[in-house]
Design a protein around this motif. Structure first.
Motif, mmCIF file in Angstrom:
data_model
loop_
_atom_site.group_PDB
_atom_site.id
_atom_site.type_symbol
_atom_site.label_atom_id
_atom_site.label_comp_id
_atom_site.label_asym_id
_atom_site.label_seq_id
_atom_site.Cartn_x
_atom_site.Cartn_y
_atom_site.Cartn_z
ATOM 1 N N UNK A 1 0.844 -1.204 0.000
ATOM 2 C CA UNK A 1 0.000 0.000 0.000
ATOM 3 C C UNK A 1 0.875 1.248 0.000
ATOM 4 N N UNK A 2 1.907 1.255 0.829
ATOM 5 C CA UNK A 2 2.815 2.407 0.880
ATOM 6 C C UNK A 2 3.461 2.653 -0.483
ATOM 7 N N UNK A 3 3.825 1.586 -1.159
ATOM 8 C CA UNK A 3 4.440 1.702 -2.488
ATOM 9 C C UNK A 3 3.458 2.323 -3.481
ATOM 10 N N UNK A 4 2.203 1.883 -3.472
ATOM 11 C CA UNK A 4 1.202 2.420 -4.400
ATOM 12 C C UNK A 4 0.908 3.891 -4.107
ATOM 13 N N UNK A 5 0.855 4.246 -2.827
ATOM 14 C CA UNK A 5 0.574 5.645 -2.483
ATOM 15 C C UNK A 5 1.746 6.540 -2.848
#
Length: 506
Positions: free
Chosen positions: A128-132
């Motif tokens: 999720x952190x990577x996508x954000x």
């Protein structure tokens, strides 16, 4: 007689309701069980937290998980930390979610299955952190499509819907929609946030940003003031309110300067407006509709100043910002017409008319379209007005004066161009005759049949007898030297004599 305690009965009822998908009823049953069984509270709290998760009530879930961990004492379970991590994901608190997942993985009492689940949640948080992070990078690059995809991926990875997404993610989505000019979608998100929490400053501020994007500056001011009353310490609200108030006063001053013909002042203020509107756009969203109106207003002023190229450029920008905006289409069409770009003018008038059907502007647009079509038609023929260097509204006296000037300039006896002299004569023969001029102005298709069938000698009486041209005596136009006007024998052509060298039209 059953030996089952009231707490156990409430717990079983809660489990049954949870499995049936009746999560609110399950929460109520677990609450009854917790009130009656202090020793079993940690497990019951985690059960209720699972029900809150299913209801997207992540904050209540966090509260129950943390209380359960506290009650478990020195050896909290991996299950408690994993559920806590999931609740933090739902709130968008990813750093806290990652910390809870690490605690779950390191719990000494974790079963292999619980360790696997904890590791999965930790990986989920990292994804999720990577996508954000990708979302923010694409937003900076103004690649709205890839930004939207990245946010969708974060949402899917978190196993959340748009409605259940964290408020911070909803703000991201709304900002993206504003950047793309999708005002209605951004407004829908703001309303969803407000319904979920009527006291949300974020929702009120988002609503204000939507109002500005929709070119309703006064409502944006009112909405921002409501947000500031809700949270007087919010710096971003103060900044946005100040921006909106400045935009409102600047816009009023710019339009007033325009109406008073203070063109330089108006241009300077329009430029200042556009610069201010772009400030903090990455955070506040791009107020495209507001900017489109400013570009459109400036384009009208530029056309009034005769700077048609600048007007066309500003209209084009306004239409890129707000494709459904009709006013700059009409302004650009008129500017194209003034620039003699007739095909472009016709195209814009047609599109403006299509988008204005049923409105008060439709009739006037039809008239302007018809005139542009006539100008386009005429442009493909000889432009008699341009040949004589007069306007289309020139008076009879102005046309006569222009003909005298242009004919003398191009007279072959004076070293001029014989073909241009002939064109001047042809133009004057039409424009000096009221009936022929009306037909020419109306763009009738039989222009070539206007008494021109007899060649140069039959141009509607252009050389209508000795000493005459279109009914005007040449001596009146050029002096007595033109009284010696010789038609020449037969079809040998037309000859003028001015007392000097004679010339012959072949």
């Amino acid at each position: 007689m059953s030996s089952e305690s009231p707490a156990d009965a409430a717990k079983e009822r809660g489990n049954t309701l949870f499995k049936a998908g009746k999560y609110r009823d399950a929460v109520q049953a677990y609450t009854e069980a917790i009130a009656q069984d202090e020793t079993g509270a940690p497990l019951l709290l985690l059960n209720r937290a699972a029900a809150y998760l299913a209801l997207s009530d992540y904050r209540s879930g966090v509260s129950d998980c943390r209380l359960a961990i506290q009650k478990q004492g020195s050896e909290p379970t991996a299950k408690a930390f994993t559920r806590l991590a999931k609740c933090y994901i739902g709130l968008g608190e990813l750093s806290l979610a990652a910390e809870a997942a690490r605690s779950a993985s390191s719990a000494t009492n974790a079963t292999p299955a619980e360790q696997t689940q904890a590791a999965d949640v930790g990986n989920q948080v990292r994804d999720i952190e990577k996508h954000l992070a990708s979302f923010h990078n694409y937003m900076q690059e103004k690649n709205w499509t890839l930004a939207s995809i990245a946010l969708d991926q974060a949402q899917r990875t978190a196993k959340l819907t748009e409605i259940s997404s964290p408020a911070s993610w909803k703000l991201m989505r709304a900002t993206l929609q504003l950047q793309r000019g999708n005002i209605s979608q951004a407004h829908s998100i703001a309303m969803d946030m407000y319904r979920s929490d009527p006291n949300s400053t974020d929702a009120l501020l988002l609503g204000a940003r939507v109002m500005l994007a929709n070119n309703d500056v006064q409502k944006a001011v009112t909405q921002a003031q409501a947000a500031l009353r809700n949270d007087p310490d919010r710096v971003d609200v103060k900044q946005f309110l100040r921006k909106c108030k400045t935009l409102a006063s600047l816009k009023e001053a710019a339009n007033a300067a325009f109406k008073q013909n203070h063109t330089e002042e108006a241009l300077a203020k329009y430029a200042e407006l556009l610069q201010l509107a772009d400030q903090d756009a990455a955070r506040d969203g791009d107020p495209k509709r507001f900017k489109a109106v400013i570009y459109s207003n400036r384009a009208i002023l530029e056309s009034k100043m005769g700077d048609y190229n600048a007007s066309i450029a500003d209209c084009t920008t306004a239409l890129e910002l707000d494709p459904g905006y009709t006013k700059p289409l009409r302004t650009r069409a008129r500017a194209y017409l003034s620039n003699e770009a007739y095909e472009d003018a016709v195209r814009d008038f047609k599109k403006a008319l299509e988008e204005s059907v049923g409105t008060p502007d439709a009739d006037s647009l039809r008239r302007e379209l018809r005139q542009a079509e006539l100008d386009l038609k005429r442009s493909k023929k000889k432009d008699y007005y341009k040949i004589l260097n007069v306007s289309k509204t020139a008076t009879e006296s102005e046309i006569k004066k222009a003909f005298r000037k242009e004919s003398l300039k191009h007279h072959p006896d004076k070293g001029g161009d014989e073909e241009k002299f002939k064109l001047c004569s042809e133009a004057y023969g039409v424009l000096s005759d009221p009936q022929k001029r009306r037909r020419y102005d109306s763009g009738v298709d039989d222009m070539d049949e206007m008494d021109m069938s007899g060649g140069m000698g039959g141009m509607g009486g252009m050389y209508g007898g000795m000493g005459g041209m279109g009914g005007v005596n040449l001596a009146d136009l050029f002096g007595p030297g033109f009284a010696n006007f010789d038609m020449g024998p037969g079809s040998g052509g037309t000859r003028f004599s001015t007392g000097g060298p004679s010339f012959h039209f072949g």
